[in-house]
Motif scaffolding. Sequence first.
Motif, PDB file in Angstrom:
ATOM      1  N   VAL A  75       0.845  -1.203   0.000  1.00  0.00           N
ATOM      2  CA  VAL A  75       0.000   0.000   0.000  1.00  0.00           C
ATOM      3  C   VAL A  75       0.878   1.251   0.000  1.00  0.00           C
ATOM      4  N   ALA A  76       1.952   1.208   0.765  1.00  0.00           N
ATOM      5  CA  ALA A  76       2.804   2.389   0.900  1.00  0.00           C
ATOM      6  C   ALA A  76       3.537   2.737  -0.385  1.00  0.00           C
ATOM      7  N   PHE A  77       4.041   1.731  -1.115  1.00  0.00           N
ATOM      8  CA  PHE A  77       4.992   2.010  -2.176  1.00  0.00           C
ATOM      9  C   PHE A  77       4.463   1.789  -3.586  1.00  0.00           C
ATOM     10  N   SER A  78       3.291   1.201  -3.736  1.00  0.00           N
ATOM     11  CA  SER A  78       2.779   0.938  -5.078  1.00  0.00           C
ATOM     12  C   SER A  78       2.666   2.232  -5.875  1.00  0.00           C
ATOM     13  N   HIS A  79       3.399   2.276  -6.981  1.00  0.00           N
ATOM     14  CA  HIS A  79       3.373   3.405  -7.923  1.00  0.00           C
ATOM     15  C   HIS A  79       3.844   4.721  -7.304  1.00  0.00           C
ATOM     16  N   ALA A  80       4.554   4.656  -6.171  1.00  0.00           N
ATOM     17  CA  ALA A  80       5.110   5.881  -5.584  1.00  0.00           C
ATOM     18  C   ALA A  80       6.229   6.408  -6.476  1.00  0.00           C
ATOM     19  N   HIS A  81       6.375   7.731  -6.482  1.00  0.00           N
ATOM     20  CA  HIS A  81       7.426   8.374  -7.257  1.00  0.00           C
ATOM     21  C   HIS A  81       8.667   8.670  -6.408  1.00  0.00           C
ATOM     22  N   VAL A  83      10.337   8.178  -2.223  1.00  0.00           N
ATOM     23  CA  VAL A  83      10.268   7.641  -0.862  1.00  0.00           C
ATOM     24  C   VAL A  83      11.292   8.386  -0.024  1.00  0.00           C
ATOM     25  N   PHE A  84      10.828   9.004   1.054  1.00  0.00           N
ATOM     26  CA  PHE A  84      11.737   9.597   2.033  1.00  0.00           C
ATOM     27  C   PHE A  84      11.938   8.559   3.134  1.00  0.00           C
ATOM     28  N   ALA A  85      13.183   8.139   3.346  1.00  0.00           N
ATOM     29  CA  ALA A  85      13.470   7.102   4.336  1.00  0.00           C
ATOM     30  C   ALA A  85      14.108   7.731   5.568  1.00  0.00           C
ATOM     31  N   GLN A  86      13.478   7.527   6.719  1.00  0.00           N
ATOM     32  CA  GLN A  86      14.007   8.063   7.976  1.00  0.00           C
ATOM     33  C   GLN A  86      13.798   7.044   9.087  1.00  0.00           C
ATOM     34  N   MET A  87      14.232   5.820   8.834  1.00  0.00           N
ATOM     35  CA  MET A  87      14.009   4.758   9.802  1.00  0.00           C
ATOM     36  C   MET A  87      14.951   4.898  11.000  1.00  0.00           C
ATOM     37  N   VAL A 129      18.295  -2.245   3.348  1.00  0.00           N
ATOM     38  CA  VAL A 129      18.284  -3.042   2.115  1.00  0.00           C
ATOM     39  C   VAL A 129      16.901  -3.663   1.895  1.00  0.00           C
ATOM     40  N   GLU A 130      16.286  -4.114   2.972  1.00  0.00           N
ATOM     41  CA  GLU A 130      14.925  -4.659   2.871  1.00  0.00           C
ATOM     42  C   GLU A 130      13.957  -3.600   2.353  1.00  0.00           C
ATOM     43  N   LEU A 131      14.102  -2.365   2.840  1.00  0.00           N
ATOM     44  CA  LEU A 131      13.250  -1.278   2.367  1.00  0.00           C
ATOM     45  C   LEU A 131      13.465  -1.029   0.873  1.00  0.00           C
ATOM     46  N   ILE A 132      14.716  -1.025   0.441  1.00  0.00           N
ATOM     47  CA  ILE A 132      15.005  -0.831  -0.984  1.00  0.00           C
ATOM     48  C   ILE A 132      14.315  -1.901  -1.815  1.00  0.00           C
ATOM     49  N   ASP A 133      14.393  -3.138  -1.374  1.00  0.00           N
ATOM     50  CA  ASP A 133      13.775  -4.238  -2.127  1.00  0.00           C
ATOM     51  C   ASP A 133      12.257  -4.069  -2.198  1.00  0.00           C
ATOM     52  N   LEU A 134      11.643  -3.619  -1.114  1.00  0.00           N
ATOM     53  CA  LEU A 134      10.197  -3.410  -1.116  1.00  0.00           C
ATOM     54  C   LEU A 134       9.811  -2.282  -2.074  1.00  0.00           C
ATOM     55  N   VAL A 135      10.568  -1.217  -2.060  1.00  0.00           N
ATOM     56  CA  VAL A 135      10.279  -0.099  -2.960  1.00  0.00           C
ATOM     57  C   VAL A 135      10.438  -0.535  -4.409  1.00  0.00           C
ATOM     58  N   ASN A 141      10.100   2.769 -10.396  1.00  0.00           N
ATOM     59  CA  ASN A 141      11.372   3.455 -10.568  1.00  0.00           C
ATOM     60  C   ASN A 141      11.504   4.661  -9.633  1.00  0.00           C
ATOM     61  N   ALA A 142      11.048   4.498  -8.406  1.00  0.00           N
ATOM     62  CA  ALA A 142      11.040   5.609  -7.460  1.00  0.00           C
ATOM     63  C   ALA A 142      12.454   5.950  -7.000  1.00  0.00           C
ATOM     64  N   TRP A 143      12.647   7.218  -6.663  1.00  0.00           N
ATOM     65  CA  TRP A 143      13.859   7.651  -5.982  1.00  0.00           C
ATOM     66  C   TRP A 143      13.655   7.540  -4.482  1.00  0.00           C
ATOM     67  N   ILE A 144      14.614   6.929  -3.803  1.00  0.00           N
ATOM     68  CA  ILE A 144      14.616   6.915  -2.342  1.00  0.00           C
ATOM     69  C   ILE A 144      15.600   7.979  -1.875  1.00  0.00           C
ATOM     70  N   VAL A 145      15.101   8.959  -1.155  1.00  0.00           N
ATOM     71  CA  VAL A 145      15.972   9.959  -0.545  1.00  0.00           C
ATOM     72  C   VAL A 145      16.150   9.528   0.905  1.00  0.00           C
ATOM     73  N   ASN A 146      17.364   9.087   1.232  1.00  0.00           N
ATOM     74  CA  ASN A 146      17.592   8.429   2.510  1.00  0.00           C
ATOM     75  C   ASN A 146      18.215   9.367   3.528  1.00  0.00           C
ATOM     76  N   TYR A 147      17.499   9.531   4.644  1.00  0.00           N
ATOM     77  CA  TYR A 147      17.952  10.325   5.776  1.00  0.00           C
ATOM     78  C   TYR A 147      18.369   9.445   6.947  1.00  0.00           C
ATOM     79  N   SER A 148      18.261   8.121   6.780  1.00  0.00           N
ATOM     80  CA  SER A 148      18.459   7.219   7.912  1.00  0.00           C
ATOM     81  C   SER A 148      19.918   7.215   8.357  1.00  0.00           C
ATOM     82  N   ASN A 149      20.120   7.351   9.648  1.00  0.00           N
ATOM     83  CA  ASN A 149      21.457   7.309  10.228  1.00  0.00           C
ATOM     84  C   ASN A 149      21.837   5.879  10.622  1.00  0.00           C
ATOM     85  N   PRO A 150      23.131   5.612  10.822  1.00  0.00           N
ATOM     86  CA  PRO A 150      24.274   6.472  10.507  1.00  0.00           C
ATOM     87  C   PRO A 150      24.517   6.468   8.998  1.00  0.00           C
TER      88      PRO A 150
END
Length: 452
Positions: A75-81, A83-87, A129-135, A141-150
């Motif tokens: 539901v979260a990622f279907s056809h998303a353009h 993804v902001f990642a802040q896990m 990596v699991e998040l990338i695979d789900l996206v 072909n979404a861009w993931i902009v990753n803020y997750s530390n470290p």
Amino acid sequence: MTKPPFILAIAGGGSTYTPGIVKSLMVRLADFPLAEIRLYDIDGERQDIIAPVVEKVIRDHSQSIKLTVTTDPEVAFSHAHFVFAQMRVGQYKMREQDEKIPLRHGVVGQETCGPGGLAYGLRTILPMVELIDLVERYADNAWIVNYSNPAAIVAEGVRRLRPQARVLNICDMPVAAMRNIAAVLGVDREAVTVNYFGLNHFGWFTQVLVDGVDRLPQLREHIARFGLLTEDAAATDPQHSDPSWVKTWRNIKPLMDHFPEYLPNPYMQYYLMPNQIVEHQNPDYTRANEVMDGREKKLFAAAAEYKRTGILPDAFHVGVHGSFIVDVARSLAFDLRQRHLVIVENRGAIANLPYDAMVEVPAYITANGPEAVTVGKIPLFYKGLIEQQLACEQLLVEATLEGSYEKALQAFTLNRTVPTMQHAKAILDDMIAANQDYWPQLEQAYKEGIAQ
């Protein structure tokens, strides 16, 4: 090129940063139009607390943007353009352990630097990596902009495991420093262009340009008196103005007293003056406690107040964290080629560092990703520091991938904040006990080593 309005998913929707990021998006709708925002988090209970606040922020600016709140990745990622990642794997409970365990051994306790950052990295690489695979499975072909530390360790893990992923790794720390630089110089942040090299949370500004003139000499004079703060410290935004942050900005002064050539990233204090940092850290009340008792408690209280009365108190702000991620997403979306400090594979940008190192340098952000600005060769002192930190981070990634206790110990030993191998082993062993739910392979390797 994807056409607006965009579908945006925020992975880590239950973060206390989420309302501020959404507010940043709302005030920039003319620049970055949105059809839908999706909040995604594996902790549905926490996300459900934050979601009504986000809904209110959206409705104050738009009645047409759809808000979806879900724990279902499809539901979260279907056809998303985008993804902001802040896990934050382990949430603040584990951040507290990351900070307090090293302090028990007289070593810097910090979220992203030193043993705490290494522990956080061990928890975060594989979930990222699991998040990338789900996206990639559900999105187009979404861009993931990753803020997750470290960010440095996560970026290295992604480079090793998913080298073709459409991920742009960013950090707001250099941008926060640029905000303070601009305030000290009395100019808008957008008027400041910097040259910079290093790893994430481990780098230096070499030039600070305003209208083509290097203002670093003026900054040196100011920092010698006040650190990287305005004289009255009034220009810092709330995200970075807690007492611990004020101390961080002031600690740039002793760093530059010793090495005045370049302006260091504030986090260099943990590596170059760890003893002084430990002397001023409270082992019973760390930055994690400060955040839980401050930003988190305030936002949760505001959410409860809003649920009860329909009135949303002023519980969050739009700082550099939110505005920066929107800037980067816009440049990706519209091929703007804006110049930002981001984390990229070196590929010769810093000529005398490894080609495959994940470095933090200026880059032009295009629809196809970042194009790094050529830095050239860096001086030997900085090269040596960076290579040691890079080896530490790369060993940590290998420890994660191989479940290797030995490589984890090597990484902890190599970190500049850790004085001896005995300290490294004691801290790592305590970290393994605290992280047994997150590091089953490493725990097993540790137990097997004891049995031998």
